[in-house]
Design a protein around this motif. Sequence first.
Motif, mmCIF file in Angstrom:
data_model
loop_
_atom_site.group_PDB
_atom_site.id
_atom_site.type_symbol
_atom_site.label_atom_id
_atom_site.label_comp_id
_atom_site.label_asym_id
_atom_site.label_seq_id
_atom_site.Cartn_x
_atom_site.Cartn_y
_atom_site.Cartn_z
ATOM 1 N N SER A 1 37.531 39.045 39.504
ATOM 2 C CA SER A 1 36.391 38.313 40.073
ATOM 3 C C SER A 1 35.966 37.117 39.220
ATOM 4 C CB SER A 1 35.208 39.256 40.278
ATOM 5 O OG SER A 1 34.813 39.814 39.044
ATOM 6 N N SER A 2 36.343 37.087 37.938
ATOM 7 C CA SER A 2 35.965 35.957 37.087
ATOM 8 C C SER A 2 36.761 34.696 37.458
ATOM 9 C CB SER A 2 36.198 36.297 35.615
ATOM 10 O OG SER A 2 37.581 36.408 35.332
ATOM 11 N N LEU A 3 37.804 34.829 38.282
ATOM 12 C CA LEU A 3 38.611 33.672 38.676
ATOM 13 C C LEU A 3 38.091 32.999 39.945
ATOM 14 C CD1 LEU A 3 42.145 35.145 37.953
ATOM 15 C CD2 LEU A 3 40.831 33.550 36.551
ATOM 16 N N GLY A 4 36.975 33.449 40.433
ATOM 17 C CA GLY A 4 36.370 32.836 41.613
ATOM 18 C C GLY A 4 36.610 33.632 42.876
ATOM 19 N N SER A 5 36.084 33.117 43.946
ATOM 20 C CA SER A 5 36.175 33.783 45.237
ATOM 21 C C SER A 5 37.571 33.646 45.823
ATOM 22 C CB SER A 5 35.144 33.170 46.184
ATOM 23 O OG SER A 5 35.264 33.747 47.452
ATOM 24 N N ARG A 6 38.139 34.754 46.221
ATOM 25 C CA ARG A 6 39.454 34.782 46.847
ATOM 26 C C ARG A 6 39.428 35.788 47.985
ATOM 27 N NH1 ARG A 6 43.656 34.746 41.767
ATOM 28 N NH2 ARG A 6 42.859 32.849 40.833
ATOM 29 N N PRO A 7 40.281 35.598 48.973
ATOM 30 C CA PRO A 7 40.340 36.595 50.044
ATOM 31 C C PRO A 7 40.717 37.966 49.486
ATOM 32 C CG PRO A 7 41.591 34.634 50.634
ATOM 33 C CD PRO A 7 41.199 34.491 49.196
#
Length: 121
Positions: A92-98
């Motif tokens: 989740s620290s890498l940003g929003s992803r599907p």
Amino acid sequence: MNDMLRQLRGVVSLLHEEGEAGDVVDWEAAVAELGLASFPADYRGFVTLLGAGSLEDSLFVSIPRPGEPSAPLTVGRLPSDAYDSMNEWQDSSLGSRPALVDMLVWGQQGGFKFPVGAGCR
């Protein structure tokens, strides 16, 4: 992407007697079956122009085949056994992803399947 598809269309018309190499997909049935909002326009254009198949027997492109989920080169959900190998994707620290459960496999190269987030449930 549209300019590239126009250029490819010209090349395909030279390589195929019929002038076409693509596949016809019932996109409405495909999005309904897979529970998506839509498929990207450039992907739909690619499928219409070139269809399912392989490039140099190295890169394999799949298409949606409503009602035929086990047909060769068919788009489908990312298998759950692939989730463990995608830990970084889920960080989740890498940003929003599907979410992985929403990912589709649209192709593969050398035995590795390519997931793509093609829409939302």
